[in-house]
Scaffold this motif. Structure first.
Motif, short mmCIF file in Angstrom:
data_model
loop_
_atom_site.label_atom_id
_atom_site.label_comp_id
_atom_site.label_asym_id
_atom_site.label_seq_id
_atom_site.Cartn_x
_atom_site.Cartn_y
_atom_site.Cartn_z
N UNK B 241 -20.91 -22.95 15.86
CA UNK B 241 -21.54 -22.25 14.75
C UNK B 241 -23.06 -22.38 14.87
N UNK B 242 -23.77 -21.43 14.27
CA UNK B 242 -25.25 -21.51 14.28
C UNK B 242 -25.69 -22.86 13.73
N UNK B 243 -24.99 -23.36 12.73
CA UNK B 243 -25.18 -24.75 12.31
C UNK B 243 -24.03 -25.55 12.90
N UNK B 244 -24.29 -26.32 13.96
CA UNK B 244 -23.17 -26.97 14.66
C UNK B 244 -22.37 -27.92 13.77
N UNK B 245 -22.97 -28.36 12.68
CA UNK B 245 -22.24 -29.22 11.75
C UNK B 245 -21.02 -28.49 11.18
N UNK B 246 -21.09 -27.16 11.15
CA UNK B 246 -20.02 -26.36 10.53
C UNK B 246 -19.03 -25.80 11.55
N UNK B 247 -19.05 -26.34 12.76
CA UNK B 247 -18.19 -25.80 13.82
C UNK B 247 -16.79 -26.37 13.81
N UNK B 248 -16.43 -27.07 12.78
CA UNK B 248 -15.10 -27.67 12.73
C UNK B 248 -14.05 -26.64 12.32
N UNK B 249 -12.84 -26.89 12.71
CA UNK B 249 -11.79 -25.95 12.35
C UNK B 249 -10.49 -26.67 12.02
N UNK B 250 -9.54 -25.90 11.50
CA UNK B 250 -8.20 -26.42 11.26
C UNK B 250 -7.60 -26.94 12.57
N UNK B 251 -6.79 -27.96 12.47
CA UNK B 251 -6.10 -28.48 13.63
C UNK B 251 -5.25 -27.35 14.25
N UNK B 252 -5.43 -27.15 15.53
CA UNK B 252 -4.68 -26.10 16.22
C UNK B 252 -5.53 -24.88 16.52
N UNK B 253 -6.70 -24.77 15.91
CA UNK B 253 -7.56 -23.60 16.16
C UNK B 253 -8.56 -23.84 17.29
N UNK B 254 -8.60 -25.06 17.81
CA UNK B 254 -9.62 -25.35 18.82
C UNK B 254 -9.05 -26.10 20.01
N UNK B 255 -9.83 -27.01 20.55
CA UNK B 255 -9.56 -27.63 21.84
C UNK B 255 -8.94 -29.03 21.79
N UNK B 256 -8.91 -29.64 20.61
CA UNK B 256 -8.48 -31.04 20.55
C UNK B 256 -6.99 -31.19 20.85
N UNK B 257 -6.67 -32.18 21.65
CA UNK B 257 -5.28 -32.52 21.98
C UNK B 257 -4.79 -33.51 20.92
#
Lengths: 308, 308
Positions: B241-257
């Protein structure tokens, strides 16, 4: 302090910093400013052709501090693995022809990455079922790193045969998903450990590693092990650019403590070139000679006093 | 799998996730969805007042999994140090009153930071002189971390006296300059080591630590040492996100295992709550009940199967 050429005897211009310049322009611009070395990117080399690139550098009397970049070793499928090995063998031959020992490796991200900086691919159907099996292999960073280790082992004999060193570059953890699953210097040294120091080294890029609480110790370790292949400098700028890859800045414009980091690298016994590699649109839009002059000035102020 | 309440017996809603909700709305929303716990932010608590906040949570029959946040310990001047200690003592009292043992600490960034996410302050005059002394103390991350250690030592007796644990949160290294000079779980555990496990613990937030090559080992260490104070989950989303603090997402929408990380936390013996803390404008713009329902769904799919 006098701006004599001797001050710049270890300063290298990475061609990514002066993106608008062709390889010949970058080489001539570096020579004009009294720099003794350039770090080359393969795309710039390919534009003019390998033999011509080698001749341009030699004619200018410069040395090549490193070639960027090999790597992208994280494919899990046979075709992807074969393609990666083939491309890296080509890169090794290019480095040898250009007369540099150091081939910088950016090792690649997770298979879930749809593109550098892009969103994660959806989970495969069933992969997220409640009570189901393990998660998604495309998000398995541990297995991805193991593949990197396997590919390094595949490439070491060919690199050694051609007198080229695989220089593993840890990238800032904000690139771990999409660009490089090597995120710390310690991790890079662990991956290098099974191989001779002449075969696998590491890159210390201030932008990527400045934050690491283990940095002093790992730089010292890199020195003891003889594996510091390349020292790259540029600054950590905030706010982050919309494309975080381009958030780098001139030394002195951001948060990096160059005095301390440079001393750690010096105390580790590193006597090689100091490459300035900055991806930054504003700098790319600036005239090349002005960029090189600024780099030299910032190098003299922030790096050189702590280098010897 | 049936969506029975028992499934959610360890799921906690962090109030930062439902930013548009007051504390009362968040507590009632969590209770309505069958969640047994909330993680509270101090600003939400202050809005209604401490005693009222404690009563609202107790009346709903929920527990408080953690209070966010103390910290900001990096000031170098006497006034800044005194102010930080005073604010943290207030936070400790608030945590005790709210009935939570875990007070999350975000320790603060470099003095060179002009604001969270803001540019670096210029170097002081003379500080960059060629051949001059050390660099700029405001960029000295080693000294900054030492001040954090000193402030923790200052606060431990007061925290212990009130039955509150200082839970050190490593933040993603992209926040090291401006928000927290603790960047890894290992570093947090090293800072905690001089103190009893009841006095100083650590937070495992998947967003901040997922990339760490040493993560498995440090989670296990946190378990052995009894210091895992809080397990927070959300996903790493690209593009940033333009503000990286707000780049979090619901579990399953991104890269975390989540499968692997959750198993590591489980195997470390952690039996506490799993807090969902997501800063994301799109989620903040979504109706709270829908957010909580999505969180519960994602928790059941990506976390719960690996938690026991």
């Amino acid at each position: 302090m006098a701006a004599d050429a001797a001050d710049l005897s270890r300063l290298s211009l990475n061609t990514a910093t002066t993106k608008a310049w062709t390889l010949r322009e970058a080489v001539e611009g570096a020579a004009r400013a009294g720099l003794p070395a350039v770090g080359l990117w393969r795309d710039r080399v390919h534009e003019v052709g390998l033999a011509a690139a080698a001749r341009i550098v030699a004619d200018a009397g410069l040395r090549v501090s490193s070639l960027c970049r090999g790597g992208f070793l994280t494919a899990a499928d046979d075709d992807g693995i074969a393609a990666a090995l083939e491309d890296n063998r080509a890169a090794i031959l290019e480095a040898a022809t250009l007369g540099t020992r150091e081939l910088v490796f950016v090792v690649g991200g997770l298979s879930a990455a749809t593109a550098p900086g892009g969103p994660a691919a959806p989970y495969p159907t069933g992969g997220t079922a409640s009570g189901g099996p393990a998660g998604d292999p495309a998000r398995d960073v541990v297995a991805t790193r193991a593949r990197v280790a396997d590919r390094i082992a595949d490439l070491v004999p060919f690199a050694t045969e051609h007198g080229v060193r695989i220089a593993l570059e840890p990238l800032h953890p904000m690139f771990a998903a999409d660009r490089a699953v090597i995120s710390t210097l310690g991790q890079a040294l662990d991956l290098a450990a099974p191989f001779p120091a002449e075969a696998v080294g590491v890159v210390v890029d201030t932008y990527h590693v400045w934050w690491d609480p283990d940095l002093e110790r790992q730089i010292a370790r890199g020195g003891v092990e003889g594996r510091i292949a390349c020292f790259q400098v540029c600054d950590w700028i905030l706010p982050l650019d919309a494309d975080p890859l381009l958030s780098r800045g001139y030394m002195g414009d951001g948060y990096v403590d160059f005095a301390t980091t440079t001393r750690w690298v010096r105390d580790a016994g590193y006597t090689g070139d100091v490459e300035v590699e900055i991806f930054n649109q504003q700098i790319w839009d600036t005239a090349g000679d002005e960029v090189v002059a600024t780099i030299a000035d910032r190098y003299r102020r922030h790096v050189l006093p702590h280098l010897t």
